[in-house]
Design a protein around this motif. Structure first.
Motif, PDB file in Angstrom:
ATOM      1  N   PRO A  76       0.808  -1.222   0.000  1.00 36.27           N
ATOM      2  CA  PRO A  76       0.000   0.000   0.000  1.00 36.27           C
ATOM      3  C   PRO A  76       0.845   1.278   0.000  1.00 36.27           C
ATOM      4  O   PRO A  76       2.023   1.256   0.377  1.00 36.27           O
ATOM      5  N   LEU A  77       0.198   2.361  -0.438  1.00 35.67           N
ATOM      6  CA  LEU A  77       0.805   3.685  -0.348  1.00 35.67           C
ATOM      7  C   LEU A  77       0.110   4.429   0.797  1.00 35.67           C
ATOM      8  O   LEU A  77      -1.094   4.698   0.731  1.00 35.67           O
ATOM      9  N   LEU A  78       0.856   4.721   1.842  1.00 36.33           N
ATOM     10  CA  LEU A  78       0.305   5.484   2.958  1.00 36.33           C
ATOM     11  C   LEU A  78       0.469   6.976   2.662  1.00 36.33           C
ATOM     12  O   LEU A  78       1.577   7.443   2.384  1.00 36.33           O
ATOM     13  N   ILE A  79      -0.640   7.695   2.705  1.00 34.81           N
ATOM     14  CA  ILE A  79      -0.602   9.133   2.434  1.00 34.81           C
ATOM     15  C   ILE A  79      -0.818   9.880   3.741  1.00 34.81           C
ATOM     16  O   ILE A  79      -1.881   9.807   4.351  1.00 34.81           O
ATOM     17  N   MET A 119       0.932  14.961   1.752  1.00 31.92           N
ATOM     18  CA  MET A 119       0.043  15.930   1.135  1.00 31.92           C
ATOM     19  C   MET A 119      -0.258  16.966   2.207  1.00 31.92           C
ATOM     20  O   MET A 119      -0.373  16.607   3.382  1.00 31.92           O
ATOM     21  N   ALA A 120      -0.350  18.216   1.823  1.00 30.58           N
ATOM     22  CA  ALA A 120      -0.690  19.250   2.804  1.00 30.58           C
ATOM     23  C   ALA A 120      -1.980  19.932   2.408  1.00 30.58           C
ATOM     24  O   ALA A 120      -2.171  20.326   1.259  1.00 30.58           O
ATOM     25  N   ILE A 121      -2.853  20.018   3.378  1.00 32.27           N
ATOM     26  CA  ILE A 121      -4.159  20.622   3.205  1.00 32.27           C
ATOM     27  C   ILE A 121      -4.304  21.696   4.271  1.00 32.27           C
ATOM     28  O   ILE A 121      -3.782  21.549   5.361  1.00 32.27           O
ATOM     29  N   LYS A 150       3.858  13.335  -4.521  1.00 29.63           N
ATOM     30  CA  LYS A 150       4.865  13.085  -5.556  1.00 29.63           C
ATOM     31  C   LYS A 150       4.427  11.882  -6.415  1.00 29.63           C
ATOM     32  O   LYS A 150       4.725  11.812  -7.595  1.00 29.63           O
ATOM     33  N   SER A 151       3.730  10.933  -5.776  1.00 27.66           N
ATOM     34  CA  SER A 151       3.408   9.666  -6.437  1.00 27.66           C
ATOM     35  C   SER A 151       2.171   9.768  -7.319  1.00 27.66           C
ATOM     36  O   SER A 151       1.271  10.542  -7.043  1.00 27.66           O
ATOM     37  N   ASN A 152       2.161   8.889  -8.317  1.00 29.58           N
ATOM     38  CA  ASN A 152       0.946   8.641  -9.091  1.00 29.58           C
ATOM     39  C   ASN A 152       0.191   7.518  -8.376  1.00 29.58           C
ATOM     40  O   ASN A 152       0.748   6.449  -8.159  1.00 29.58           O
ATOM     41  N   ILE A 153      -1.047   7.764  -8.004  1.00 29.35           N
ATOM     42  CA  ILE A 153      -1.768   6.768  -7.194  1.00 29.35           C
ATOM     43  C   ILE A 153      -2.717   5.903  -8.019  1.00 29.35           C
ATOM     44  O   ILE A 153      -3.412   5.042  -7.477  1.00 29.35           O
TER      45      ILE A 153
END
Ligand code: IMP
Ligand code: MG
Length: 182
Positions: free
Chosen positions: A39-42, A68-70, A90-93
């Protein structure tokens, strides 16, 4: 006399040991559920950084992480309901198994925005892991797949959570003395 930042805390809501036990349990559960899937943890900056760093060390599966910044808050203790994307991944999900890692779900606007935004990129799967939830404050419905603790409607700091960018380094979750922000 306590001269450190702890002197601004009215009450400890969740202590260090209780936090660590819960994070260990969440890490174990995530390892089981994602075994064989990479998995990709965001991680949502900046509040979830401390949680993420403990959480990944409680897992034993291959995984990747991205950030990611919100922004929704400014320096207030009340959500504005207006969410802005400040920094993208940075990643393509596309096609990835995505797990969003967040510190707290309050009104739900932040997570609702992120979920909408990320779904347009066509991940294979998207799930949410949140340390804290204030259910009584919910305005936007969000489904949380992994939850640490439900807490009452109190403004909390520590373990990554801030008030005006301070207190993130407290090793526990505490309630800030109300006179400090009222
Ligand atoms: P929501 O969009 O209202 O769900 O708010 C989520 C965001 O508000 C979180 O990512 C936190 O940054 C912030 N937040 C909500 N409640 C608290 C709190 O009690 N202490 C610190 N930050 C909070
Ligand atoms: Mg946050």
């Amino acid at each position: 006399m306590n001269v450190g930042i702890e002197r601004d805390i009215a009450e400890t809501l969740i202590g260090t040991e209780e936090l660590q036990a819960k994070v260990t349990e969440l890490g174990r559960q995530i390892s089981e559920d994602y075994r064989g899937r990479n998995p990709l943890l965001i991680c949502l900056l900046r509040g979830a950084v401390v949680f993420l760093s403990d959480l990944i060390r409680a897992t034993d599966i291959p995984l990747e992480m991205d950030f990611m910044a919100i922004s929704s808050y400014g320096d207030s203790t009340e959500s504005s309901g207006v969410v802005r994307l400040m920094m993208d991944l940075k990643s393509n999900i596309t096609g990835r198994d995505v797990l969003i890692v967040e510190d707290i779900v309050d009104t739900g606007h932040t997570l609702a925005y992120i979920l909408d935004n990320l779904r347009t990129r066509r991940p294979a799967d998207i799930k949410v892991c949140v340390l804290l939830s204030k259910p009584s404050r919910r305005e936007a419905p969000v489904e949380v797949d992994y939850l640490g603790f439900e807490i009452p409607d109190k403004f909390v700091v520590g373990y990554g959570l801030d008030y005006a960018e301070n207190y993130r380094n407290l090793p526990f979750i505490g309630v800030l003395k109300p006179e400090l922000y009222k």
